[in-house]
Design an enzyme around this catalytic site. Structure first.
Site, PDB file in Angstrom:
ATOM      1  N   HIS A 191       0.943  -1.240   0.141  1.00 30.14           N
ATOM      2  CA  HIS A 191      -0.618   0.228   0.023  1.00 30.14           C
ATOM      3  C   HIS A 191       1.019   1.094  -0.004  1.00 30.14           C
ATOM      4  O   HIS A 191       0.143   2.741  -0.548  1.00 30.14           O
ATOM      5  CB  HIS A 191      -1.176   0.071   1.284  1.00 30.14           C
ATOM      6  CG  HIS A 191      -1.945  -1.282   0.792  1.00 30.14           C
ATOM      7  ND1 HIS A 191      -2.019  -2.397   0.810  1.00 30.14           N
ATOM      8  CD2 HIS A 191      -3.259  -1.054   0.581  1.00 30.14           C
ATOM      9  CE1 HIS A 191      -3.334  -2.649   0.716  1.00 30.14           C
ATOM     10  NE2 HIS A 191      -4.437  -1.904   0.465  1.00 30.14           N
ATOM     11  N   ARG A 298     -10.641   0.118  -4.237  1.00 32.88           N
ATOM     12  CA  ARG A 298     -10.016  -0.307  -2.675  1.00 32.88           C
ATOM     13  C   ARG A 298     -11.141  -0.010  -1.607  1.00 32.88           C
ATOM     14  O   ARG A 298     -10.080   0.973  -1.331  1.00 32.88           O
ATOM     15  CB  ARG A 298      -8.581  -0.068  -2.760  1.00 32.88           C
ATOM     16  CG  ARG A 298      -7.882  -1.407  -4.141  1.00 32.88           C
ATOM     17  CD  ARG A 298      -6.411  -1.254  -3.838  1.00 32.88           C
ATOM     18  NE  ARG A 298      -5.573  -2.163  -4.568  1.00 32.88           N
ATOM     19  CZ  ARG A 298      -5.108  -2.185  -6.165  1.00 32.88           C
ATOM     20  NH1 ARG A 298      -4.776  -0.960  -6.279  1.00 32.88           N
ATOM     21  NH2 ARG A 298      -4.270  -2.994  -6.372  1.00 32.88           N
ATOM     22  N   ASN A 457      -2.676  -9.179 -10.062  1.00 31.22           N
ATOM     23  CA  ASN A 457      -1.559  -9.266  -8.793  1.00 31.22           C
ATOM     24  C   ASN A 457      -0.991 -10.466  -7.952  1.00 31.22           C
ATOM     25  O   ASN A 457      -0.509 -11.314  -7.277  1.00 31.22           O
ATOM     26  CB  ASN A 457      -1.782  -8.570  -7.366  1.00 31.22           C
ATOM     27  CG  ASN A 457      -1.671  -7.379  -8.731  1.00 31.22           C
ATOM     28  OD1 ASN A 457      -1.325  -6.522  -9.776  1.00 31.22           O
ATOM     29  ND2 ASN A 457      -2.150  -5.251  -7.817  1.00 31.22           N
ATOM     30  N   CYS A 505      -7.468  -5.774 -13.618  1.00 31.08           N
ATOM     31  CA  CYS A 505      -6.994  -4.760 -12.898  1.00 31.08           C
ATOM     32  C   CYS A 505      -5.984  -4.834 -12.115  1.00 31.08           C
ATOM     33  O   CYS A 505      -5.585  -4.003 -11.261  1.00 31.08           O
ATOM     34  CB  CYS A 505      -8.192  -4.414 -12.042  1.00 31.08           C
ATOM     35  SG  CYS A 505      -8.544  -5.171 -10.801  1.00 31.08           S
TER      36      CYS A 505
HETATM   37  C1  PEP Z   1      -4.783  -7.943  -7.484  1.00 28.47           C
HETATM   38  O1  PEP Z   1      -4.265  -8.877  -6.808  1.00 28.47           O
HETATM   39  O2  PEP Z   1      -4.228  -7.918  -8.471  1.00 28.47           O
HETATM   40  C2  PEP Z   1      -5.526  -6.627  -7.382  1.00 28.47           C
HETATM   41  C3  PEP Z   1      -5.710  -5.852  -8.032  1.00 28.47           C
HETATM   42  O3  PEP Z   1      -6.403  -6.594  -5.881  1.00 28.47           O
HETATM   43  P1  PEP Z   1      -5.546  -6.189  -4.769  1.00 28.47           P
HETATM   44  O4  PEP Z   1      -3.651  -5.544  -5.523  1.00 28.47           O
HETATM   45  O5  PEP Z   1      -5.145  -5.528  -4.543  1.00 28.47           O
HETATM   46  O6  PEP Z   1      -5.103  -7.212  -4.368  1.00 28.47           O
END
Ligand code: PEP
Ligand code: MG
Length: 570
Positions: A191, A298, A457, A505
């Protein structure tokens, strides 16, 4: 002496500045004993310093403005609370009047005592508060020495070199003039990294050697686009830096001309570009850059760094601002995704899970706290009265979870109706594809959702069994894996054949270099951080969709990362 090091790029940008080292060790103060006569004077000195620290914090609080004011404000309030803590104050007075220690040494002793108590606690929240204690004590100590703590922590032109950086510190540092941050540890998916990108503050992580090598006042050159860090740059480096600066300026001027241009390939295929947003600043930027909407909001940012959970009204106002900020373009609000790398302080996430990434996180956590989940769903539905809203559910792994969310959404609608509240009737529901079982099993729950969004991610983390935040495994953590590409291709094909929008995303979609690959595999909906939106638009406008689609089979025949990257290089 010149030293060139390399860390991981976490938030792009270049900077040239003076090193400001922040070491985590305790205060270095020599023991000083005082006589009985000196006690009143020393107590007075101590309390003056405490007052100065209080005034500084209040002053900072008042000067806060902008998108992150609330988050940073809570952090400062916490520091005021620590400063007013009776335990801290009585202990200090006692050490001076009974122990006969000088005020500075009493401060060090009391800091060490309290730090030991914090560290011994089982609660992660309190344990993590040790860092806050050090900030507060550092501020009081600077006041005792009549130094300005804020000037010390960050002056215009400084580059902070530290062990770790917390998300809530970044905005304050930037407002003090810090031009870049280099931290020894941390992940580009953290973050802090996301927030640094929102603030356009260059951030390099994992440059651990720098903390040992750098001294306050050294010159430092940072290229957070490549992760290159040069201590005491030479004439050649400086020339390179100024060239880069000019290139970046030219590129930005060129990119800004794309703000009003359509996101259309050379052969006329329209691609949708949604923005990922965490703050109001991101929303404003997304709107200004002509994003098609928000593809991922988020919501856990509202829940982090605080002990009380935000209630329905607070959440409703935040979501409504978001909807109004996008002025009629669709807004995708992701329900709470706490747990694992996003531990909160409210006591919701479990403290000691053996495998947090495989534990109670995302939708599992929300379903385990139904009243909390209902509160969030009610707030989202109420915001949907102001513009088009979609709900996105994180970490889905099976049909039962989606069914439970559908039922709770209905319960939220019913309760709003019963309360006579205004809410949006038509709210689409989407599932995030982050767990391999969900990626392979989309047909099992597709009748329950209106769209899906691939969170690469986490999907990379779970598909390859590589922790997304593990520094020494970062070379294994990549979406450029043949199985990952095949899975994506299947998802996009499935979506196209069944009329279900499939977006990406995860960070993968934020990188312009991945555009040819994602278009070849069949992606039409990108959701990405606003900081790279124009670059991605430029890459799409330079692409020939038909020819890339024809090259998809050769991409899918690659057996390793090198093969994929060779395809991309062509
Ligand atoms: C992901 O996991 O690709 C995602 C967009 O969510 P975060 O990065 O917030 O876990
Ligand atoms: Mg995720």
């Amino acid at each position: 002496m010149r030293r060139a090091l390399r860390g991981q790029p976490a938030s792009r940008g270049i900077a040239l500045g003076r090193v400001r080292v922040r070491t985590p060790q305790a205060l270095a103060v020599d023991e000083r004993r005082i006589t009985a006569d000196e006690v009143p004077g020393e107590i007075l000195r101590l309390h003056r310093a405490l007052d100065t620290a209080r005034q500084e914090l209040h002053g900072l609080r008042e000067r806060l403005h902008g998108a992150l004011a609330q988050e940073v404000g809570e952090f400062l309030d916490l520091h005021v609370m620590i400063l007013d803590d009776p335990e801290l104050l009585h202990g200090l007075d006692d050490l001076v009047s009974t122990g006969r220690y000088g005020a500075d040494y009493a401060l060090k002793l009391q800091r060490d005592r309290l730090a030991a108590v914090f560290e011994g606690m089982h609660d992660d929240y309190f344990r993590s508060r040790r860092e806050d204690l050090d900030h507060v004590i550092g501020r009081v100590h600077a006041a005792l020495q009549q130094r300005n703590h804020d000037a010390e922590r960050g002056l215009a032109g400084d580059i902070l070199v530290c062990e770790t950086i917390a998300p809530q510190e970044l905005a304050e540092l930037q407002s003090q003039g810090v031009v870049a941050v280099v931290a020894a540890s941390g992940s580009p998916l953290s973050h802090s990294a996301i927030l640094a990108r929102s603030l356009h503050l260059p951030l390099v992580l994992g440059a651990a050697e720098l903390l040992a090598l750098a001294n306050d006042g050294d010159a430092l050159m940072v290229d957070a686009g490549t992760g290159e860090v040069v201590l005491e740059p030479d004439a050649g480096d400086l020339k390179r830096y100024h060239r880069r600066q000019a290139d970046i300026g030219r590129e930005q001027a060129q990119l800004s001309r794309l703000k009003r241009q359509p996101t259309r390939t050379l052969d006329g295929v329209d691609i949708r570009l949604y923005a990922n947003a965490e703050s109001r600043q991101d929303v404003a930027e997304a709107h200004a850059l002509g994003a098609d909407g928000i593809g991922l909001y988020r919501t856990e940012f509202l829940f982090l760094q605080r002990r009380e959970l935000p209630g329905e009204e607070e959440q409703f106002l935040a979501y409504r601002d978001l909807v109004l900020g996008m002025a009629g373009r669709v807004v995708t609000i992701r329900t709470l995704d706490l747990g694992a790398d996003k531990a909160d302080h409210s006591g919701l996430t479990l403290r000691s899970e053996p495998n947090p990434a495989l534990g109670l996180r995302g939708v599992r956590l929300s379903l385990a706290h139904e009243p909390l989940f209902l509160t969030q769903l009610r707030a989202i539905l109420r915001a949907a009265a102001y513009g088009p809203v979609r709900v996105l559910v994180p970490m889905v792994c099976c049909r039962e979870e989606v069914q439970a969310v559908v039922a709770l959404l209905e319960a939220a609608r019913l309760s709003l109706r019963a309360d006579g509240r205004q809410y949006g009737e038509r709210v689409e529901l989407g599932a995030m594809i982050e767990v391999p079982a969900a990626a392979l099993g989309v047909p099992d729950f597709i009748d329950l959702v209106d769209f899906v969004s691939v969170g690469t991610n986490d999907l990379v983390q779970y598909l390859l069994a590589v922790d997304r935040g593990h520094e020494s495994l970062s070379s294994l953590y990549t979406p450029h894996h043949p199985t990952m590409l095949r899975l994506l291709a299947e998802l996009f094909t499935y979506g196209r054949r069944n009329g279900v929008p499939v977006a990406v995303c995860g960070e993968m979609a934020s990188e312009a270099a991945n555009v040819p690959l994602l278009l070849a595999l069949g992606l039409r909906d990108f959701s990405l951080h606003p900081s790279t939106l124009l670059e991605v638009r430029r890459a799409i406008r330079a692409a020939d969709h038909g020819s890339l689609r024809r090259r998809a089979q050769s991409l899918l025949r690659a057996h390793d990362r090198a093969g994929i990257e060779k395809w991309l290089a062509r």
